[in-house]
Design an enzyme around this catalytic site. Structure first.
Site, short mmCIF file in Angstrom:
data_model
loop_
_atom_site.label_atom_id
_atom_site.label_comp_id
_atom_site.label_asym_id
_atom_site.label_seq_id
_atom_site.Cartn_x
_atom_site.Cartn_y
_atom_site.Cartn_z
N SER A 88 21.69 31.04 85.54
CA SER A 88 21.95 32.47 85.78
C SER A 88 20.82 33.37 85.30
O SER A 88 20.81 34.56 85.64
CB SER A 88 23.26 32.88 85.11
OG SER A 88 24.35 32.22 85.71
N GLU B 255 -36.45 15.07 51.36
CA GLU B 255 -36.97 14.30 52.48
C GLU B 255 -38.49 14.40 52.67
O GLU B 255 -39.12 13.44 53.10
CB GLU B 255 -36.28 14.76 53.78
CG GLU B 255 -34.79 14.49 53.84
CD GLU B 255 -34.46 13.01 53.93
OE1 GLU B 255 -35.27 12.24 54.50
OE2 GLU B 255 -33.40 12.60 53.41
#
Length: 822
Positions: free
Chosen positions: A480, A87
């Site tokens: 239960s 770059e």
């Protein structure tokens, strides 16, 4: 002549001054509206939130822009060199704009005019930072001029390293990956520090055009661009010629780790964590805040929990027959593309989609769903296999009831049917068994009872099939399995495991005039028995009498104290688990019993840190002031101050634990739970067998689950918590404890262990074959006379002679002189 030259010179000066003035005004106008570049000093980009399991394994990532911030000091020189070569090779030398590079770009672009070639740019890294952070991407002269001005100012304000740090953490790499740290994980599944020269060069090639250099769609262009970057690294002196040539010989090596998670079978757990994070911090913080979340998940226990629940669901489902094929496709030509269009259960990799190609009385020939590569193309190979008649015999019965029972595969499947299959044997085997996604569902949670940390959570058969989490979102009747909290309230308020109550039929007139006639399962019962017998055998009539005797307001208080309900309606039916709650709440409540009565806060999250590493949430609230000593100077061991509330008497907790051990050894779960350690638990079955439950615990682990249809309906006769849910609990706990040393439940100091007659609840005589050792609190013990509680529940007290008729044990006790108080 001199005068003429002077004239032109003066005119030129005037024009130059005019142009300069115009340029100065223009620059002044442009500069006046420039954004504040000093905001770069407070750079806080959207950062990925990462969720980890208890062992540190990555579970999930959440981000709008997948980014992990990394300081410039942590980025290796070879990675920096790759980006500078690709770059801006003069980055550390220019003042923000590379004048030489700009001139070369202008010359090249002039040559390209009219040639059809693309214009080349000359933006420096500093200019890209100015554009990406402060400006739009508009291709205008004004924007370019602003970019140049800002670049000069940025260079004057920040160091080169700071500018490069901003650049490398901001740029887009494709695949929703922003910043070099995220890109390294996304493309190569490794940290930045481990990137090779070739990998660094490929990542440096992407900012120019991520789509143009995609490793999946444009692999050749990607390789060419990467090699160009490597050549520039060699040319700029960052890499030797030999290393550069070696790097260019390497393949791209992209692994595409796009989903950001690696813990198998954790989808339900992860999604629950995501919901909690949004509730706690909001969407923006989750997707942009860069949180680091450490969860309580134990990956191995999660796998075992998933397998146990899936095995239970599949076992029930296959016992009830075949649902039919998923769909039909044509097999006269290439069936691969059509079969590949059908989505699979991605989180059940053991199963594969297949199409039936031919059927006989002995077997079924199948074609397997072809693989799809990362580019979305269907692989050309067509794998085949077979299902033997013995491996699909369960499917001879159809679940819809409209089909007659088949006698061979030809009565079940036809060519073109799409079904699930599972491979038998090794990976090269061509033998398969028929499978089908079950219609019945369920949820399972495993928890550390001492901390409340959820170690495993399964919310259904498959997250891909249904994302509804039945462990936390399904409101179901516990049946239960709620009863231990009725008995805990009783033990805390004067009753003992040896207290006796009736098990005879009762009628209760409700406020609306209707008569409620609770029954025991299948109507069995009769006589008077101890509370231990009542809970071990899950007697509804005895539980209702007990709840009525002590008052439902007390039961409701305990249920709310344990976190089962936020607000419980204090009616007698609730004593039998008629309310609705979740698996997570039930497991949390049982954990209080398992840990000796300490309140816990269930949690899926241990710790949360913000993007800077600061802890902003921690589940552990216990204090240890001396745990951080730098050295040992003969001081005492650290003492962890446990400031949790005691919500149940430790002695009561042990009494309930002992009674729940009896459920497993001789009660409703007898023969179903086989562990090499102490274990206690309770079955649960709701009306018409719509839900079956089991919740149980060892000294160090609690687990609970339910099984039932999402739209509650009858599971079938005999489908109880003991027959359906308990085996799932057993499979999970066997796997969870296989490598653990056996543990015993600890008896609290001061408890009196006294042998009683298991029928009468009174002290056992020497040599009594019906004796059992019962735990009593100080000041309590077996009754000196035979007493029955809860006789008056419908304003009709049973006279003693009626009790004697229904209770042979009581008759024996009275005849032996035990007393006559009822």
């Amino acid at each position: 002549m001199v005068r003429l030259l002077g004239y032109f010179f003066g005119l030129g000066c005037i024009l130059l001054l005019g142009v300069s003035a115009v340029a100065a005004v223009y620059l002044s106008v442009v500069s006046k509206d420039l954004p504040d570049y000093e905001v770069l000093a407070n750079y806080a980009p959207p950062v990925t939130t990462r969720v980890h399991a208890g062992n540190g394994a990555l579970m999930a990532e959440y981000a709008k822009e997948r980014r992990l911030f990394i300081p410039i000091q942590a980025i290796p020189d070879r990675v920096k060199a790759a980006f500078l070569s690709a770059e801006d090779k003069n980055f550390y030398n220019h003042p923000g704009i590379d004048v030489g590079g700009l001139m070369r770009a202008i010359a090249v672009n002039l040559q390209n005019v009219g040639s059809g070639r693309k214009f080349v740019g000359a933006s420096t890294i500093t200019q890209q930072v100015a554009k990406n952070f402060l400006l739009s991407a508009d291709q205008t002269f004004d924007r370019k001029l602003k970019e140049g001005i800002l670049s000069f100012r940025i260079e004057q304000t920040y160091s080169k390293d700071k500018i490069l740090e901003l650049y490398l953490n901001e740029i887009f790499f494709g695949l929703n990956s922003y910043g070099i740290a995220s890109a390294a994980l996304t493309y190569f599944d490794k940290p930045v520090t481990d990137l090779t020269i070739a990998e660094s060069a490929y990542l440096a090639s992407l900012p120019k055009g991520p789509n143009n250099y995609s490793p999946f769609r444009h692999a050749d262009a990607a390789l060419t661009r990467r090699n160009w970057v490597i050549d520039r690294m060699v040319e700029n002196g960052y890499v030797s010629q030999a290393d550069g040539e070696d790097a260019k010989k390497q393949p791209l090596g992209v692994v595409n780790k796009r989903n950001g998670g690696s813990v198998f079978a954790s989808e339900f757990f992860t999604e629950e964590v995501r919901r909690q994070l949004i509730d706690k911090y909001g969407d923006k913080m989750l997707y942009e805040g860069g949180l680091s979340v450490r969860t309580s998940l134990d990956p191995q226990l999660q796998i075992e929990a998933r397998k146990a629940l899936q095995d239970g669901l599949v076992s029930y489902d296959e016992r009830h027959g075949f649902h039919g094929p998923l769909k039909q496709i044509a097999t006269s030509q290439d069936w691969g593309p059509e079969l590949a269009k059908i989505p699979t259960l991605s989180d059940v990799p053991e199963w594969q989609l297949a199409v039936v190609l031919a059927v006989s009385d002995d077997s079924v020939d199948i074609g397997l769903r072809p693989d799809i590569d990362v580019g979305g193309k269907i692989t050309p190979d067509r794998k085949r296999g077979s299902i033997a008649a013995a491996d699909m015999r369960w499917a001879y019965r159809w679940s819809d009831g409209d089909h007659k029972t088949a006698k061979s595969p030809s009565g079940v499947l036809s060519p073109g049917d799409v079904v699930y299959v599972e491979q038998i044997g090794d990976e090269n085997s061509t033998k398969y068994r028929l499978r089908q996604p079950p219609k019945v569902q369920g949820g399972l949670v495993a928890m550390d009872p001492h901390t409340g940390r959820v170690l495993a959570m399964v919310g259904g058969f498959s997250y891909a099939q249904s994302q509804f989490n039945r462990a936390t979102q399904a409101m179901r009747q516990p049946g239960s399995s709620f009863k231990p909290f009725v008995y805990a309230a009783a033990m805390d308020n004067g009753y003992t495991p040896a207290s006796v109550t009736l098990d005879d039929p009762i009628e209760i007139t409700l406020s609306n005039g209707q008569v409620w006639k609770p029954e025991n399962y299948e109507g069995e019962g009769g006589g008077a028995h101890t509370l231990r017998f009542a809970i071990e055998n899950s007697r509804n009539l005895m539980t209702v009498r007990l709840a009525n005797d002590m008052g439902m307001n007390l039961v409701a208080e305990y249920a709310e104290r344990f976190g089962i309900y936020d607000k419980m309606n204090p009616v007698l039916a609730m004593a039998l688990g008629a309310g609705e709650t979740t698996v997570l709440r039930m497991v949390s409540a049982y954990s209080v019993i398992a840990n000796g009565g300490k309140q816990i806060k269930p949690t899926l999250i241990d710790r949360i840190q913000d993007r800077y590493g600061k802890t902003i949430f921690k589940h552990e609230e216990r204090v240890c002031e001396t745990c951080n000593a730098t050295d040992w100077q003969n001081q005492d061991e650290p003492n962890v101050l446990d400031n949790r509330q005691q919500v149940l008497d430790p002695m009561t907790a042990y009494q309930i634990t002992s009674m729940l051990q009896g459920v497993i050894t001789r009660g409703t779960a007898a023969g179903k739970i086989k562990l090499n350690t102490d274990v206690a638990g309770k079955t649960g079955t709701t009306n018409d067998q719509k839900d079956t439950w089991f919740v149980g615990f060892t000294p160090s682990l609690v687990a609970g689950l339910y099984l039932g249809f999402d739209t509650p309906s009858d599971l079938g006769h005999g489908m109880t918590g003991g027959s359906l849910a308990a085996p799932v609990f057993n499979e999970f706990m066997q796997a969870a404890t296989k490598d653990e040393q056996p543990e015993k439940f600890v008896v609290p100091p001061g408890m009196n262990m006294i042998a009683v007659n298991r029928s009468t609840g009174m002290a056992a005589q020497p040599g009594d074959p019906n004796a059992i050792v019962e735990a009593f609190k100080p000041g309590t013990g077996p009754a000196s006379s035979y007493q029955v509680i809860g006789g008056d529940i419908s304003s009709n007290t049973l006279p003693p002679e009626e009790i004697l008729k229904t209770s042979p044990q009581a008759t024996q006790a009275v005849q032996s002189g035990a007393g006559g108080l009822f």
